[in-house]
Scaffold this motif. Structure first.
Motif, PDB file in Angstrom:
ATOM      1  N   GLY A 197      42.966  42.539  40.393  1.00 28.70           N
ATOM      2  CA  GLY A 197      42.927  41.264  41.122  1.00 28.70           C
ATOM      3  C   GLY A 197      44.234  40.994  41.834  1.00 28.70           C
ATOM      4  O   GLY A 197      44.246  40.555  42.993  1.00 28.70           O
ATOM      5  N   LEU A 198      45.354  41.256  41.156  1.00 32.66           N
ATOM      6  CA  LEU A 198      46.661  41.104  41.795  1.00 32.66           C
ATOM      7  C   LEU A 198      46.777  42.030  43.000  1.00 32.66           C
ATOM      8  O   LEU A 198      47.256  41.634  44.073  1.00 32.66           O
ATOM      9  CB  LEU A 198      47.770  41.416  40.793  1.00 32.66           C
ATOM     10  N   GLY A 199      46.351  43.282  42.810  1.00 30.48           N
ATOM     11  CA  GLY A 199      46.400  44.247  43.908  1.00 30.48           C
ATOM     12  C   GLY A 199      45.524  43.851  45.081  1.00 30.48           C
ATOM     13  O   GLY A 199      45.898  44.016  46.239  1.00 30.48           O
ATOM     14  N   GLN A 200      44.353  43.311  44.773  1.00 33.09           N
ATOM     15  CA  GLN A 200      43.446  42.866  45.836  1.00 33.09           C
ATOM     16  C   GLN A 200      44.006  41.650  46.566  1.00 33.09           C
ATOM     17  O   GLN A 200      43.782  41.474  47.764  1.00 33.09           O
ATOM     18  CB  GLN A 200      42.079  42.555  45.240  1.00 33.09           C
TER      19      GLN A 200
ATOM     20  N   ALA B  45      56.030  42.151  49.857  1.00 37.32           N
ATOM     21  CA  ALA B  45      54.736  42.000  49.182  1.00 37.32           C
ATOM     22  C   ALA B  45      54.602  43.003  48.033  1.00 37.32           C
ATOM     23  O   ALA B  45      54.153  42.655  46.936  1.00 37.32           O
ATOM     24  CB  ALA B  45      53.597  42.186  50.179  1.00 37.32           C
ATOM     25  N   TYR B  46      55.019  44.263  48.271  1.00 34.98           N
ATOM     26  CA  TYR B  46      54.895  45.273  47.212  1.00 34.98           C
ATOM     27  C   TYR B  46      55.760  44.926  46.004  1.00 34.98           C
ATOM     28  O   TYR B  46      55.303  44.978  44.856  1.00 34.98           O
ATOM     29  CB  TYR B  46      55.267  46.663  47.723  1.00 34.98           C
ATOM     30  N   PHE B  47      57.035  44.595  46.232  1.00 32.32           N
ATOM     31  CA  PHE B  47      57.934  44.357  45.101  1.00 32.32           C
ATOM     32  C   PHE B  47      57.543  43.112  44.306  1.00 32.32           C
ATOM     33  O   PHE B  47      57.710  43.067  43.078  1.00 32.32           O
ATOM     34  CB  PHE B  47      59.384  44.279  45.581  1.00 32.32           C
ATOM     35  N   GLN B  48      57.003  42.115  44.975  1.00 34.68           N
ATOM     36  CA  GLN B  48      56.518  40.959  44.232  1.00 34.68           C
ATOM     37  C   GLN B  48      55.272  41.318  43.425  1.00 34.68           C
ATOM     38  O   GLN B  48      55.107  40.868  42.291  1.00 34.68           O
ATOM     39  CB  GLN B  48      56.235  39.794  45.189  1.00 34.68           C
ATOM     40  N   LEU B  49      54.396  42.147  44.001  1.00 28.40           N
ATOM     41  CA  LEU B  49      53.224  42.623  43.260  1.00 28.40           C
ATOM     42  C   LEU B  49      53.655  43.416  42.034  1.00 28.40           C
ATOM     43  O   LEU B  49      53.110  43.228  40.929  1.00 28.40           O
ATOM     44  CB  LEU B  49      52.369  43.508  44.177  1.00 28.40           C
ATOM     45  N   LEU B  50      54.637  44.301  42.193  1.00 31.82           N
ATOM     46  CA  LEU B  50      55.120  45.125  41.078  1.00 31.82           C
ATOM     47  C   LEU B  50      55.681  44.257  39.954  1.00 31.82           C
ATOM     48  O   LEU B  50      55.377  44.471  38.771  1.00 31.82           O
ATOM     49  CB  LEU B  50      56.188  46.087  41.592  1.00 31.82           C
TER      50      LEU B  50
ATOM     51  N   MET C 119      49.165  50.493  38.383  1.00 28.01           N
ATOM     52  CA  MET C 119      48.205  49.757  39.206  1.00 28.01           C
ATOM     53  C   MET C 119      48.834  49.232  40.486  1.00 28.01           C
ATOM     54  O   MET C 119      48.208  49.241  41.546  1.00 28.01           O
ATOM     55  CB  MET C 119      47.596  48.614  38.389  1.00 28.01           C
ATOM     56  N   ALA C 120      50.090  48.761  40.411  1.00 27.33           N
ATOM     57  CA  ALA C 120      50.753  48.246  41.619  1.00 27.33           C
ATOM     58  C   ALA C 120      50.919  49.353  42.660  1.00 27.33           C
ATOM     59  O   ALA C 120      50.660  49.152  43.857  1.00 27.33           O
ATOM     60  CB  ALA C 120      52.108  47.652  41.257  1.00 27.33           C
ATOM     61  N   CYS C 121      51.341  50.535  42.205  1.00 23.67           N
ATOM     62  CA  CYS C 121      51.524  51.662  43.136  1.00 23.67           C
ATOM     63  C   CYS C 121      50.186  52.141  43.686  1.00 23.67           C
ATOM     64  O   CYS C 121      50.047  52.394  44.892  1.00 23.67           O
ATOM     65  CB  CYS C 121      52.243  52.804  42.436  1.00 23.67           C
ATOM     66  N   GLN C 122      49.209  52.277  42.803  1.00 23.86           N
ATOM     67  CA  GLN C 122      47.908  52.798  43.220  1.00 23.86           C
ATOM     68  C   GLN C 122      47.232  51.862  44.214  1.00 23.86           C
ATOM     69  O   GLN C 122      46.666  52.311  45.222  1.00 23.86           O
ATOM     70  CB  GLN C 122      47.024  52.985  41.987  1.00 23.86           C
ATOM     71  N   MET C 123      47.279  50.552  43.964  1.00 17.21           N
ATOM     72  CA  MET C 123      46.658  49.594  44.879  1.00 17.21           C
ATOM     73  C   MET C 123      47.403  49.546  46.224  1.00 17.21           C
ATOM     74  O   MET C 123      46.794  49.344  47.268  1.00 17.21           O
ATOM     75  CB  MET C 123      46.625  48.200  44.243  1.00 17.21           C
ATOM     76  N   THR C 124      48.721  49.743  46.195  1.00 20.19           N
ATOM     77  CA  THR C 124      49.489  49.722  47.445  1.00 20.19           C
ATOM     78  C   THR C 124      49.209  50.966  48.283  1.00 20.19           C
ATOM     79  O   THR C 124      49.183  50.895  49.522  1.00 20.19           O
ATOM     80  CB  THR C 124      50.993  49.583  47.146  1.00 20.19           C
ATOM     81  N   PHE C 125      49.005  52.110  47.643  1.00 21.42           N
ATOM     82  CA  PHE C 125      48.587  53.301  48.392  1.00 21.42           C
ATOM     83  C   PHE C 125      47.335  53.002  49.220  1.00 21.42           C
ATOM     84  O   PHE C 125      47.240  53.358  50.395  1.00 21.42           O
ATOM     85  CB  PHE C 125      48.290  54.459  47.433  1.00 21.42           C
ATOM     86  N   VAL C 126      46.365  52.350  48.589  1.00 18.88           N
ATOM     87  CA  VAL C 126      45.117  51.998  49.281  1.00 18.88           C
ATOM     88  C   VAL C 126      45.393  51.020  50.411  1.00 18.88           C
ATOM     89  O   VAL C 126      44.873  51.162  51.528  1.00 18.88           O
ATOM     90  CB  VAL C 126      44.093  51.411  48.287  1.00 18.88           C
TER      91      VAL C 126
ATOM     92  N   SER D 233      54.505  58.030  35.049  1.00 16.52           N
ATOM     93  CA  SER D 233      55.717  58.724  35.503  1.00 16.52           C
ATOM     94  C   SER D 233      55.462  59.456  36.819  1.00 16.52           C
ATOM     95  O   SER D 233      56.254  59.362  37.766  1.00 16.52           O
ATOM     96  CB  SER D 233      56.177  59.715  34.431  1.00 16.52           C
ATOM     97  N   PHE D 234      54.358  60.171  36.897  1.00 19.78           N
ATOM     98  CA  PHE D 234      54.007  60.915  38.109  1.00 19.78           C
ATOM     99  C   PHE D 234      53.787  59.969  39.289  1.00 19.78           C
ATOM    100  O   PHE D 234      54.295  60.197  40.399  1.00 19.78           O
ATOM    101  CB  PHE D 234      52.746  61.743  37.865  1.00 19.78           C
ATOM    102  N   THR D 235      53.030  58.889  39.058  1.00 16.07           N
ATOM    103  CA  THR D 235      52.701  57.942  40.127  1.00 16.07           C
ATOM    104  C   THR D 235      53.949  57.273  40.679  1.00 16.07           C
ATOM    105  O   THR D 235      54.103  57.109  41.899  1.00 16.07           O
ATOM    106  CB  THR D 235      51.710  56.876  39.615  1.00 16.07           C
ATOM    107  N   ALA D 236      54.859  56.865  39.800  1.00 14.51           N
ATOM    108  CA  ALA D 236      56.074  56.177  40.239  1.00 14.51           C
ATOM    109  C   ALA D 236      56.930  57.081  41.124  1.00 14.51           C
ATOM    110  O   ALA D 236      57.479  56.640  42.144  1.00 14.51           O
ATOM    111  CB  ALA D 236      56.873  55.714  39.024  1.00 14.51           C
ATOM    112  N   ILE D 237      57.059  58.356  40.750  1.00 13.99           N
ATOM    113  CA  ILE D 237      57.861  59.302  41.546  1.00 13.99           C
ATOM    114  C   ILE D 237      57.216  59.544  42.913  1.00 13.99           C
ATOM    115  O   ILE D 237      57.882  59.513  43.954  1.00 13.99           O
ATOM    116  CB  ILE D 237      58.033  60.628  40.782  1.00 13.99           C
TER     117      ILE D 237
END
Length: 476
Positions: free
Chosen positions: A294-297, A318-323, A376-383, A435-439
């Protein structure tokens, strides 16, 4: 009207994020209640509650697959529509909506046929036993009929939120959830329909939500409207949306595959009580996943619109506040789970043996939940950035490359109870996946911001060149 459409690029990011994220989080919390209320009521059916709850747990992989196909359309089409809106191309945004609507109808028809014809053999594969198969089939035979309502509600509601109408999107979910909460006890207990009553209440509630969503997208308040001329699929519109939505599809459909693997392994090592505990554990995981989604959306329209408008500062903010918000939420939920695991178990069952078993399993299963907000923050931002390749990669990495092997490796290598070793697979895989997603995100996000800077520099140079040529023409 243009000012109304451009608020995603003008209002302060912090204020805008809360304005959009709060309704979407509330909508996901309501959606979570929507998904859990059947399990809560069924788990408390006198005499047969424990077996009925386990039977419903066996149905979850099929239900997740239905939701995954809705995500394939919505999580690809909605961000694409937002990006087009950011570029001022509202015609392409509306074509995206129309094409996705048609795709949703076609998928619904196919899924309904498959579920009606094949649900029993699938349920046996997914971990049903002779004690639970009857309950599972009773639920799925009715649920399958309402597949089109589930698809259209989940798929098209994302296009409402993507336009910035987060409150309207929340109401879409609220209508269905309230209806389900009211209808469930009537059908399950008053009319003595058991799990069939729960399924009937669910599809009727989804039908009410579906009607609300379609009325809005056909009405006057929406910026993007469903129009007949846009319903014919066009490859250049539909295929990029499907490609972008593939990560969400993989993420949700993999939940189904993983749940099947969990159920089959747990049935082997721990029997029905371990499968029943997994039903509770997967339900508790929704307390983490759905609000974070929901936050990501809520952030998605801001990130997508400003990425399309080439405003890198608003994208970063927007990304850093979501994170920050996502991590705070995941840490808080982790603390609650670790301190009060029995509170979650009691919600779903009155069986003391299942409650005691679930308390231990839940602490193991959610051991690294505190860092899940990063994932979730990284994955939703990729989208939101339209980065289909990276979003697919992180989804595949977490579930298929890491978690799936761990489910079978942990019982073989750990000197503990085999069923508990299966539960340990989740935190091990999650730690490696985060770890993988963050890098990966660190490098890909910098690349996306650099692309914005390069495009703006090219436009500025072109503008300066045009200005010089105009001056020369005037002097000449």
């Amino acid at each position: 009207m243009n000012d109304e459409k451009e608020f995603l690029g003008k209002e302060p990011v912090g204020k805008l994020l809360w304005k959009l994220a709060l309704p979407t989080v509330v909508a996901q919390l309501i959606n979570m209640l929507y998904n859990l209320v059947d399990r809560i009521y069924i788990g408390h059916i006198p005499q047969s509650g424990e077996a009925a709850l386990t039977g419903l747990g066996v149905c979850l992989p099929l239900i997740l697959i239905v939701s995954a196909f809705a995500a394939l359309i919505s999580n690809g089409g909605a961000p694409r529509a937002s990006i087009f809106m950011g570029k001022g191309d509202f015609e392409s945004a509306e074509k995206t909506l129309g094409n996705c609507f048609t795709a949703q109808i076609i998928l619904s028809a196919v899924l309904t046929a498959v579920l009606l014809l094949c649900n029993e053999p699938l349920l046996w594969i997914f971990g049903a036993s002779s004690k639970t198969i009857g309950y599972a089939c009773d639920y799925m035979n009715i649920y399958a009929i309402g597949t089109i309502f589930v698809q259209l509600t989940l798929g098209m509601n994302a296009f409402i939120t993507a336009q910035g109408f987060a409150r309207t999107g929340m109401l879409s979910v609220l209508i269905g959830a309230v209806s389900n909460i009211i209808l469930d006890p009537i059908f399950i207990f008053a009319l003595d329909m058991g799990v069939q009553g729960a399924a009937l209440a669910t599809i009727l509630s989804q039908a009410f939500s579906c009607a609300w969503v379609l009325l809005f997208l056909l009405g006057k308040k929406t910026f993007l409207k469903i129009k007949i001329k846009n319903l014919i699929p066009v490859a250049r519109i539909l295929f990029p949306a499907l490609a972008l939505g593939l990560s969400a599809f993989v993420m949700q459909s993999s939940e189904s595959v993983i749940l099947v693997c969990f159920n089959s392994s747990l049935q082997r090592y721990g029997g029905d009580i371990a499968v029943g505990a997994m039903t509770v554990l997967s339900s508790v995981m929704q307390f983490a996943l759905l609000p974070l989604q929901g936050l990501g959306q809520g952030a998605q329209p801001i990130v997508s619109y400003n990425f399309g408008a080439e405003n890198s500062e608003r994208v970063k903010t927007a990304y850093f506040q979501l994170l920050k918000i996502s991590v705070c939420y995941s840490v808080l939920l982790w603390l609650i789970v670790m301190l009060f695991p029995q509170a979650f178990a009691v919600l779903f069952t009155s069986s003391q043996s299942l409650i005691e078993y679930t308390k231990t399993a839940l602490r193991i299963y959610c051991a690294v939940l505190l860092i899940f907000g990063v994932q979730m923050a990284c994955q939703m931002t990729f989208v939101s950035l339209g980065n289909a390749k990276s979003s697919i990669l992180v989804a595949v990495m977490r579930k298929f490359i890491l978690l799936l092997p761990c489910i079978y490796l942990m019982p073989a290598i750990l000197p503990v109870d085999k069923a508990l070793a299966v539960f340990i697979a989740e935190p091990v895989a999650d730690f490696l996946a985060v770890s993988f997603t963050a890098i990966l995100f660190y490098f890909q996000f910098r690349k996306a911001l650099a692309k914005i800077g390069k495009n703006k520099a090219a436009k500025d140079n072109a503008g300066q060149k045009d200005a010089v040529e105009n001056n020369i023409d005037r002097e000449g």
